[in-house]
Design an enzyme around this catalytic site. Sequence first.
Site, short mmCIF file in Angstrom:
data_model
loop_
_atom_site.label_atom_id
_atom_site.label_comp_id
_atom_site.label_asym_id
_atom_site.label_seq_id
_atom_site.Cartn_x
_atom_site.Cartn_y
_atom_site.Cartn_z
N SER A 143 0.81 -1.21 0.00
CA SER A 143 0.00 0.00 0.00
C SER A 143 0.85 1.27 0.00
CB SER A 143 -0.90 0.00 1.23
OG SER A 143 -0.12 -0.12 2.40
N LYS A 182 3.76 10.27 3.29
CA LYS A 182 3.71 11.32 2.26
C LYS A 182 4.61 12.48 2.65
CE LYS A 182 -0.07 9.93 -0.26
NZ LYS A 182 -0.15 8.60 0.39
#
Lengths: 224, 224
Positions: A143, A182
């Site tokens: 993921s 991120k």
Amino acid sequence: MRERNKISEKQRNILRFMETFIDQKGYPPTIRQIGEAVGIDSTSVVNYNLNKLVQAGYLERTGRTSRGIRLIKPLNPRRVSVNSAYNTPRIPLIGQIVASAPVSIPEDMGHHIDDDNLIEVPVSFLNGIDPSEVFALKVKGDSMIDAMISDGDIVLLRRQDTVSDGQMVAVWLDERGETTLKHFFAEGPRVRLQPAHPTMSPIYVDAAHCHIQGRVLSVLRPSV
Amino acid sequence: MRERNKISEKQRNILRFMETFIDQKGYPPTIRQIGEAVGIDSTSVVNYNLNKLVQAGYLERTGRTSRGIRLIKPLNPRRVSVNSAYNTPRIPLIGQIVASAPVSIPEDMGHHIDDDNLIEVPVSFLNGIDPSEVFALKVKGDSMIDAMISDGDIVLLRRQDTVSDGQMVAVWLDERGETTLKHFFAEGPRVRLQPAHPTMSPIYVDAAHCHIQGRVLSVLRPSV
DNA sequence: ATTCTAAAAGAACGCTCGTTCTATGTCAAA
DNA sequence: TTTGACATAGAACGAGCGTTCTTTTAGAAT
């Protein structure tokens, strides 16, 4: 009181000599070997300077023990990565990181650390951060592909709940119910989270619903 | 002649003790400290066993030198990663890897290695391979994205021109005129090169036009 | 039964090495 | 000029520590 951390040129030479000596021989030098190397004719003077270096935090000594000297603080942190005279930091691998759950960080990282769950990390990968503040998580699943991170990778994190713009963070997103890695950019009331993968689009979330778990320092892929 | 590399239980205990001692104190133990730790009442017997361990390649000794013992061969290579009693291998960073050019490997890696171009690598990342056979390349550009490798990553390679199926290789493709990192599968006269990224398609090339530059051992991303 | 080798103990020797004490020189502050 | 902290030298002491030699025991091979 005079500056206590300042060390003299001679003391710097002692540290430099000790680095290469330990690196080459595998054991520390004696007082007399140090004296000969740096041009000090008296053992008491070497002893004197060694104690200064202990005061300044560069060394530790074990009393009445031959070669009982140990390097603590590197003279030039940038060069430590090519020198094994210092111990390589070992970082606790405290769990996994999956998209579907927040990372769980034990409040007290110092305890119940199994020896088998320590991973050795090159000093240069910590960017000068105190190793005791760093922990590692193993990535489970694919993921994190948008962060260029694959299954089995090891992520080094520093526990912190605020970061600067552009740094990579591990965040828990309330609305999506997932953990993600991120690049972080604060944009007023909301947050832009930019994937490391250059062709992928950023996501925007409300700052209140974005919980920073830690800052990502580096990524290791042990075997491919 | 009897088996020379076999070591006794007592000798294994000596190695284990030395690992933890050096790790904790920063200097090797004396003969008498070893004896006390492993239950040998005579210094000559410790000396006897140490010489056996030297013969078996586990240790090096410096004659007539206090604590002049150095660990060479780890007892259990898998556990070395949590132990700094052994020196961390330093791997030469000998160049860059870009899609547009074959990797250039100097014939003699032992020479002209600048100290500043050595990177410290955890032993566990080498999978038991002799560090002298390993070199590192820095990835330039985003062309390795399909291998989950980004700009600035460091790739650890072992110089070899044949690999087993499934291993990741650095190959030069004549027809495309580029270097790429893929998982290698020999399929008769041709070769299937499978990207690490799970959603990307393999490419097929003629085995004769596919030049293996080395096997990829691991990937390091120093900072993110 | 004899021989050979590995393994271990213990003691003695002598160099190794940290510690300590005294003495000398330097330099800046009072 | 005197004082005091800092730096250096030299020597002597004593414990630390590796080496070596002699014995003894156990087991395997002949």
